[in-house]
Design an enzyme around this catalytic site. Structure first.
Site, PDB file in Angstrom:
ATOM      1  N   SER A   7       0.846  -1.196   0.000  1.00  0.00           N
ATOM      2  CA  SER A   7       0.000   0.000   0.000  1.00  0.00           C
ATOM      3  C   SER A   7       0.879   1.242   0.000  1.00  0.00           C
ATOM      4  CB  SER A   7      -0.900   0.014   1.231  1.00  0.00           C
ATOM      5  OG  SER A   7      -1.416   1.322   1.404  1.00  0.00           O
ATOM      6  N   HIS A  32      -1.141  -1.252  -4.350  1.00  0.00           N
ATOM      7  CA  HIS A  32      -2.438  -1.033  -3.685  1.00  0.00           C
ATOM      8  C   HIS A  32      -2.564   0.463  -3.396  1.00  0.00           C
ATOM      9  CE1 HIS A  32      -5.950  -2.188  -1.270  1.00  0.00           C
ATOM     10  NE2 HIS A  32      -5.550  -1.269  -0.400  1.00  0.00           N
ATOM     11  N   ASP A  34      -4.832   3.571  -2.028  1.00  0.00           N
ATOM     12  CA  ASP A  34      -5.929   3.853  -1.097  1.00  0.00           C
ATOM     13  C   ASP A  34      -6.486   5.261  -1.269  1.00  0.00           C
ATOM     14  OD1 ASP A  34      -6.124   1.445   0.614  1.00  0.00           O
ATOM     15  OD2 ASP A  34      -4.024   1.896   1.042  1.00  0.00           O
ATOM     16  N   MET A  36      -9.187   7.995  -0.132  1.00  0.00           N
ATOM     17  CA  MET A  36     -10.044   8.323   1.029  1.00  0.00           C
ATOM     18  C   MET A  36     -10.628   9.714   0.867  1.00  0.00           C
ATOM     19  SD  MET A  36      -7.533   7.057   4.046  1.00  0.00           S
ATOM     20  CE  MET A  36      -6.773   5.440   4.025  1.00  0.00           C
ATOM     21  N   HIS A  65      -8.338   0.991  -4.162  1.00  0.00           N
ATOM     22  CA  HIS A  65      -9.284   0.741  -3.066  1.00  0.00           C
ATOM     23  C   HIS A  65      -9.993   2.051  -2.728  1.00  0.00           C
ATOM     24  CE1 HIS A  65      -9.659  -0.438   1.509  1.00  0.00           C
ATOM     25  NE2 HIS A  65     -10.838  -0.340   0.916  1.00  0.00           N
ATOM     26  N   MET A  67     -12.254   4.229  -0.672  1.00  0.00           N
ATOM     27  CA  MET A  67     -12.932   4.406   0.619  1.00  0.00           C
ATOM     28  C   MET A  67     -13.672   5.735   0.534  1.00  0.00           C
ATOM     29  SD  MET A  67      -9.826   2.978   2.927  1.00  0.00           S
ATOM     30  CE  MET A  67      -8.704   3.136   1.556  1.00  0.00           C
ATOM     31  N   MET A 136     -11.451  -5.991   5.243  1.00  0.00           N
ATOM     32  CA  MET A 136     -10.703  -5.044   6.066  1.00  0.00           C
ATOM     33  C   MET A 136     -10.406  -5.699   7.420  1.00  0.00           C
ATOM     34  SD  MET A 136     -10.178  -2.464   4.174  1.00  0.00           S
ATOM     35  CE  MET A 136      -9.202  -1.697   5.471  1.00  0.00           C
ATOM     36  N   ASP A 174      -6.581  -6.562   4.131  1.00  0.00           N
ATOM     37  CA  ASP A 174      -6.072  -5.191   4.162  1.00  0.00           C
ATOM     38  C   ASP A 174      -6.101  -4.603   5.572  1.00  0.00           C
ATOM     39  OD1 ASP A 174      -5.261  -2.671   3.550  1.00  0.00           O
ATOM     40  OD2 ASP A 174      -6.977  -2.150   2.288  1.00  0.00           O
TER      41      ASP A 174
HETATM   42  C1  DX5 Z   1      -6.475   1.369   5.480  1.00  0.00           C
HETATM   43  C2  DX5 Z   1      -5.993   1.106   4.063  1.00  0.00           C
HETATM   44  C3  DX5 Z   1      -4.875   0.159   4.013  1.00  0.00           C
HETATM   45  C4  DX5 Z   1      -3.638   0.653   4.723  1.00  0.00           C
HETATM   46  C5  DX5 Z   1      -2.870  -0.533   5.176  1.00  0.00           C
HETATM   47  O1  DX5 Z   1      -7.605   2.134   5.468  1.00  0.00           O
HETATM   48  O2  DX5 Z   1      -7.045   0.577   3.283  1.00  0.00           O
HETATM   49  O3  DX5 Z   1      -4.585  -0.257   2.695  1.00  0.00           O
HETATM   50  O4  DX5 Z   1      -2.830   1.470   3.931  1.00  0.00           O
HETATM   51  O5  DX5 Z   1      -1.803  -0.097   5.937  1.00  0.00           O
HETATM   52  P1  DX5 Z   1      -1.082  -1.050   6.986  1.00  0.00           P
HETATM   53  O6  DX5 Z   1      -0.550  -2.215   6.213  1.00  0.00           O
HETATM   54  O7  DX5 Z   1      -0.013  -0.171   7.549  1.00  0.00           O
HETATM   55  O8  DX5 Z   1      -2.096  -1.471   7.995  1.00  0.00           O
HETATM   56 ZN    ZN Z   2      -6.540  -0.419   1.286  1.00  0.00          ZN
END
Ligand code: DX5
Ligand code: ZN
Length: 215
Positions: A7, A32, A34, A36, A65, A67, A136, A174
């Site tokens: 990620s 990956h 993310d 948000m 991903h 969110m 998750m 994840d």
């Molecule tokens: C959390 C994200 C993850 C995050 C994982 O909301 O979706 O992908 O970056 O990070 P680690 O591996 O540090 O938990």
């Molecule tokens: Zn993620």
């Protein structure tokens, strides 16, 4: 061998060129990414503009991903930015089936993510339409959190559902994936490991990826 999806949220954004080179030369399979929005989750990260840069920086699979609320409004933008896999949260979609069709209609693979409190049974009627389930193992919004142990039970339940239906759907885990728990995650039936802090905060990210890959 598991698919390893570092990620980029945990990368050093002042040094992204070098971080991407490290990943490209490593055994990492996917990027990956993310996204948000500060509404679905209590944090804001980045959007399609940055994904376009990552797309140019790698030939690896871009696993995006989302969110975010109302992901259907942005599906096309993420396709144009270069997403190969687009994952939406079940909790963010009133019309999940329609959203999945939209993603696949644009030529991307479709994933559905579940928050820790959402039962895997809620996927029963959509499982045959999707390519990936992202379970998750922390509450989404931040990197560096602790793995929620009950996730292992959910992985087993989901693996059983997928196998009983004879489907080929990835199970991606994840949040809080570490060298210490990755083997039990795979043993439970997952085949994709997302790892942010574990990879990027380690002294040798390429070596850490290799260690995860060899589990
Ligand atoms: C959390 C994200 C993850 C995050 C994982 O909301 O979706 O992908 O970056 O990070 P680690 O591996 O540090 O938990
Ligand atoms: Zn993620």
């Amino acid at each position: 061998m598991p698919i390893i999806a570092p990620s980029l949220l945990a990368a050093n954004f002042l040094n992204l060129d070098a971080e991407c080179k490290t990943l490209n030369e490593s055994q990492a399979d996917w990027y990956h990414l993310d996204v948000m929005d500060g509404r679905f989750v209590p944090n804001i990260s980045f959007g399609p503009m940055l994904i376009e840069f990552f797309r140019k920086a790698t030939t690896k699979v871009c696993d995006v991903h989302l969110m975010i609320e109302e992901p259907e409004k942005y599906t096309e933008q993420f396709k144009n930015a270069g997403a190969d896999i687009l994952t939406v949260h079940l909790e963010a979609c009133n019309h999940l089936h329609r959203n999945i069709q939209q993603i696949k209609g644009l030529g991307m693979k479709a994933g559905v993510a579940l928050n820790p409190h959402t039962p895997v049974a809620s996927l029963a009627d959509i499982l045959h339409d999707i390519d990936l389930v992202c379970l998750m193992s922390v509450n989404p919004g931040f990197g560096g959190q602790k793995f929620i142990p009950f996730t292992l039970e959910k992985i087993k339940q989901l693996r059983k559902m997928i196998d009983e239906k004879g489907l080929q759907v990835h199970i991606e885990i994840d949040g809080g994936v570490a060298l210490e728990n990755a083997a039990s995650i795979i043993a439970a039936g997952a085949d994709v490991l997302v790892a942010g802090s574990t990879v990027f905060k380690s002294a040798d990210p390429a070596k850490t990826i290799q260690q995860l890959k060899q589990l």
